[in-house]
Design an enzyme around this catalytic site. Sequence first.
Site, PDB file in Angstrom:
ATOM      1  N   GLU A 171     -34.420  -2.203   0.533  1.00  0.00           N
ATOM      2  CA  GLU A 171     -33.376  -2.974  -0.208  1.00  0.00           C
ATOM      3  C   GLU A 171     -33.751  -4.422  -0.326  1.00  0.00           C
ATOM      4  O   GLU A 171     -34.723  -4.809   0.468  1.00  0.00           O
ATOM      5  CB  GLU A 171     -32.040  -2.842   0.654  1.00  0.00           C
ATOM      6  CG  GLU A 171     -31.553  -1.366   0.822  1.00  0.00           C
ATOM      7  CD  GLU A 171     -30.284  -1.464   1.976  1.00  0.00           C
ATOM      8  OE1 GLU A 171     -29.972  -2.456   2.461  1.00  0.00           O
ATOM      9  OE2 GLU A 171     -30.072  -0.227   2.212  1.00  0.00           O
ATOM     10  N   LYS A 182     -33.209  -8.192   0.642  1.00  0.00           N
ATOM     11  CA  LYS A 182     -32.439  -8.888   1.715  1.00  0.00           C
ATOM     12  C   LYS A 182     -31.931 -10.047   1.291  1.00  0.00           C
ATOM     13  O   LYS A 182     -32.452 -11.036   0.676  1.00  0.00           O
ATOM     14  CB  LYS A 182     -33.444  -9.410   2.966  1.00  0.00           C
ATOM     15  CG  LYS A 182     -32.971 -10.031   4.016  1.00  0.00           C
ATOM     16  CD  LYS A 182     -33.961 -10.061   5.135  1.00  0.00           C
ATOM     17  CE  LYS A 182     -33.403 -10.395   6.454  1.00  0.00           C
ATOM     18  NZ  LYS A 182     -32.841 -11.792   6.438  1.00  0.00           N
ATOM     19  N   ASP A 213     -29.593 -13.458   0.871  1.00  0.00           N
ATOM     20  CA  ASP A 213     -29.372 -14.637   1.753  1.00  0.00           C
ATOM     21  C   ASP A 213     -28.090 -15.085   1.862  1.00  0.00           C
ATOM     22  O   ASP A 213     -27.907 -15.997   1.174  1.00  0.00           O
ATOM     23  CB  ASP A 213     -30.472 -15.541   1.415  1.00  0.00           C
ATOM     24  CG  ASP A 213     -31.107 -16.646   2.325  1.00  0.00           C
ATOM     25  OD1 ASP A 213     -30.337 -16.189   3.719  1.00  0.00           O
ATOM     26  OD2 ASP A 213     -31.590 -17.444   2.209  1.00  0.00           O
ATOM     27  N   TYR A 250     -22.042  -7.861  -1.030  1.00  0.00           N
ATOM     28  CA  TYR A 250     -22.890  -6.450  -1.215  1.00  0.00           C
ATOM     29  C   TYR A 250     -22.783  -5.820  -0.031  1.00  0.00           C
ATOM     30  O   TYR A 250     -23.316  -6.506   1.047  1.00  0.00           O
ATOM     31  CB  TYR A 250     -24.312  -6.931  -1.418  1.00  0.00           C
ATOM     32  CG  TYR A 250     -24.553  -7.218  -3.142  1.00  0.00           C
ATOM     33  CD1 TYR A 250     -23.760  -6.598  -4.314  1.00  0.00           C
ATOM     34  CD2 TYR A 250     -25.600  -7.911  -3.383  1.00  0.00           C
ATOM     35  CE1 TYR A 250     -24.149  -6.904  -5.517  1.00  0.00           C
ATOM     36  CE2 TYR A 250     -25.969  -8.560  -4.850  1.00  0.00           C
ATOM     37  CZ  TYR A 250     -25.231  -7.901  -5.719  1.00  0.00           C
ATOM     38  OH  TYR A 250     -25.354  -8.009  -6.873  1.00  0.00           O
ATOM     39  N   LYS A 266     -40.240 -10.928   5.082  1.00  0.00           N
ATOM     40  CA  LYS A 266     -39.909 -12.009   4.522  1.00  0.00           C
ATOM     41  C   LYS A 266     -40.792 -12.522   3.670  1.00  0.00           C
ATOM     42  O   LYS A 266     -42.147 -12.730   4.128  1.00  0.00           O
ATOM     43  CB  LYS A 266     -39.885 -13.090   5.644  1.00  0.00           C
ATOM     44  CG  LYS A 266     -38.632 -12.935   6.541  1.00  0.00           C
ATOM     45  CD  LYS A 266     -37.462 -13.659   6.075  1.00  0.00           C
ATOM     46  CE  LYS A 266     -36.130 -13.656   6.952  1.00  0.00           C
ATOM     47  NZ  LYS A 266     -36.070 -14.697   7.721  1.00  0.00           N
ATOM     48  N   CYS A 326     -32.670 -53.582  -4.930  1.00  0.00           N
ATOM     49  CA  CYS A 326     -31.850 -52.550  -5.693  1.00  0.00           C
ATOM     50  C   CYS A 326     -32.582 -52.249  -7.138  1.00  0.00           C
ATOM     51  O   CYS A 326     -32.989 -52.998  -7.711  1.00  0.00           O
ATOM     52  CB  CYS A 326     -30.533 -52.475  -6.005  1.00  0.00           C
ATOM     53  SG  CYS A 326     -29.808 -51.535  -7.070  1.00  0.00           S
ATOM     54  N   CYS A 379     -30.079 -53.343 -10.003  1.00  0.00           N
ATOM     55  CA  CYS A 379     -29.423 -54.654 -10.151  1.00  0.00           C
ATOM     56  C   CYS A 379     -30.096 -55.940  -9.460  1.00  0.00           C
ATOM     57  O   CYS A 379     -29.708 -56.836  -9.439  1.00  0.00           O
ATOM     58  CB  CYS A 379     -27.958 -54.622  -9.652  1.00  0.00           C
ATOM     59  SG  CYS A 379     -27.836 -54.348  -7.997  1.00  0.00           S
ATOM     60  N   CYS A 409     -27.596 -50.192  -1.677  1.00  0.00           N
ATOM     61  CA  CYS A 409     -27.488 -51.231  -2.439  1.00  0.00           C
ATOM     62  C   CYS A 409     -25.889 -51.784  -2.189  1.00  0.00           C
ATOM     63  O   CYS A 409     -24.937 -51.130  -2.718  1.00  0.00           O
ATOM     64  CB  CYS A 409     -27.587 -51.204  -3.848  1.00  0.00           C
ATOM     65  SG  CYS A 409     -26.864 -52.494  -5.229  1.00  0.00           S
ATOM     66  N   CYS A 443     -23.314 -53.263  -9.611  1.00  0.00           N
ATOM     67  CA  CYS A 443     -24.311 -52.500  -9.687  1.00  0.00           C
ATOM     68  C   CYS A 443     -24.102 -51.471 -10.701  1.00  0.00           C
ATOM     69  O   CYS A 443     -23.314 -50.598 -10.345  1.00  0.00           O
ATOM     70  CB  CYS A 443     -25.015 -51.896  -8.301  1.00  0.00           C
ATOM     71  SG  CYS A 443     -26.343 -51.001  -8.577  1.00  0.00           S
TER      72      CYS A 443
END
Length: 704
Positions: A113, A115, A117, A225, A315, A409, A412, A427, A433
């Site tokens: 099957e 797996k 997550d 499921y 896995k 920034c 700006c 910022c 900004c």
Amino acid sequence: MSPDIEARIIALTEQLHHLNYQYYQLDHSEIPDQAFDALLAELARLEAEHPALARPNSPTRRVGGTVTKQFPTAEHRYPMLSLGNTYSETDLREFDERVRKGLEGAEMQYVCELKFDGVAMSLTYEHDELAQGVTRGDGTRGDVVTNNVRTIRNLPLHLRPAGPARPAEFEVRGEIFMPLPVFGELNEEREANGEALLANPRNAASGALKLQDSAQVAARKLRFYAYSFLMPGRSQFETHSASLEALSAWGLPVSDTWRRCATIEQVLDFVHEWDKKRFGLPVATDGIVIKVDDFRQQELLGYTSKSPRWAISFKYPAEAGRTRLQAIQYQVGRTGAVTPVALLDPVPLAGTVVKRASLHNANQIAALDLRLGDLVFVEKGGEIIPKVTGVDLEARPADSQPIVYPTECPACGTPLIRPEGEAHFRCPNDRGCPPQRKAKLEHFVSRKALDIDGLGAETVGRFFDLGLVTDAASLYELPAKAEELAQLERMGEKSVQRLVAGLETSKQVPFDRVLFGLGIRYVGETVAEKLAAHYRTIEALAAATAPELAAVPEVGGVIAESAAAWFQEPANLDLVERLRAGGVQLALTGEAPQPQSDRLAGLTFVLSGVFELHSRDELQHLIQQHGGKITGSISKKLSFLVAGDKMGPAKREKATTLNVPIIGETELLAMLPAAGETPAAPTNESPATPTSQAPGTLTQGSLF
Ligand code: IVH
């Protein structure tokens, strides 16, 4: 009670269960969505009018509406074990050898099957009805989250009268997950709201399942499921595969990706086949589960202390790629946080072509010792957003460039700051900004805030770029610019009309959502609701001090400071006044809840720790209902410290030093009028059910 009504409720219930099965298991709509909604609405109305006839597994439960303060726990009848992990073909061949040796060479088959997550869930069915849903917890005890589980649309609340006969009581185990498209949308929304992104769909599912309000769980669109069937004594089935087939026939969702395999070669074929194909599924998968099919053979093989010897998981390695770092882009979010994003030479990874990857913050760039032009490793594991995990130092080009993190920034030019304890540079120019202002506007019009029809994030962004709007209040000046708007490309008169109507409708949006829309840092949806319910008007809220705010349920110190500071800014107060002129709701309408008595008038309380009979929210509410006040800190003037379990020793010490009486929950309750002294509100909740329609409100019935 009219028998006609009862018959109608039963008929609607059966019809809706059937339609749900058709839709979620067979992917088939027998009637249009609107017709389905109409049937559901009729059932909901009949149940509301005749609560005694409402069943716990009614299809109306799908939309939620119950609030659980603290989930009770339950012991698992059969412990929920985990699986041994393997990572290579060699590991799998060794597993196969162990199994065959254990079965002394007898003929056998595996079931492979995917797996999934997500979050493991144990469901109990009694007499064909879903009776209980319990999380894995520590494997022996988990949280009872039945009402939340009932909102999962593809999970049958009532089993179909089909397939093999079934025991009166049995358990189904499986995985609850958030479908990938739903996860994507949720994160987009969170990004737009300036909230932290959820790392992967598993975290999203597990967080959703723990929400106290099942209506909110329903909105997260979780799915289920099934992968195991358990019953008392010996299983009625010979094999796991027969049980999966029966589960499907009974209406439980079993992913049709499973397969019987007679040899380890066939198992490996399955593993290879799904290595890439799994990325086409709408659910995150991180491997394959291989199980011995025959239940007697499973029993023969038995268990180690942690996991079965008859099953193992394989896995898949996180998909990794190597590509060149071209540049770093610095994004400025709604709250001014600067996030570095790696711009990469396109590389195929886990089913998509990756061109950008997350770098989180400046620390991470330093930790990776990243340079422009480097060959970097990029991974896409359970996470949807790929990340840079390392640098191929051996391949570092001689002309690679060190990364100079900006001190200003990028949008700006304001010098960036890094508040103590925070990983992000920020910022601070929140009103000037451009990306911050634009993101604030996008937040204001978003679905959970003002939800302005005809004005999505893209349109409002475009208006901002064109200088047509500057902030939330300026949106309400747009109708005056209707002619100008209609001249814009892709706008037209129809769109403008829709937008004007949308703005008008948004004036009815309740105060709590307007407050959320203001985008005050840390004031999310729930906090906005609590603050609005507590203060009722924006004036009262603006006048509150940080300690007063911190005493409101669900409002912590950081949130309180942030909200109080926001209302100190003249520019923000000006925005509020202009919004008022625009016509939006800045106060809750309707009646404020009436106090039940003045028994606690003049008294102040601090609540600390965990309480046994009621949640802290409930107790706070109760105190307020009876005229008492809650504050956040212990001072000489405090009337009582109400101590719960696990209260910190510092609080006790401070109260003792200041001579503040310390009482427990029962003593607090004893200070309130007894049942009958005040008129009891009608209720049909039993005292044992910690549910109520409105979060934080209490009925007399659930208390006394
Ligand atoms: S069978 C004895 N089958 O993987 C354990 N588990 O460590 C029997 N999982 O959290 C579990 N997909 O929730 C099984 N097809 C599948 C699965 C599956 C996901 C999860 C399970 C548990 C973990 C097992």
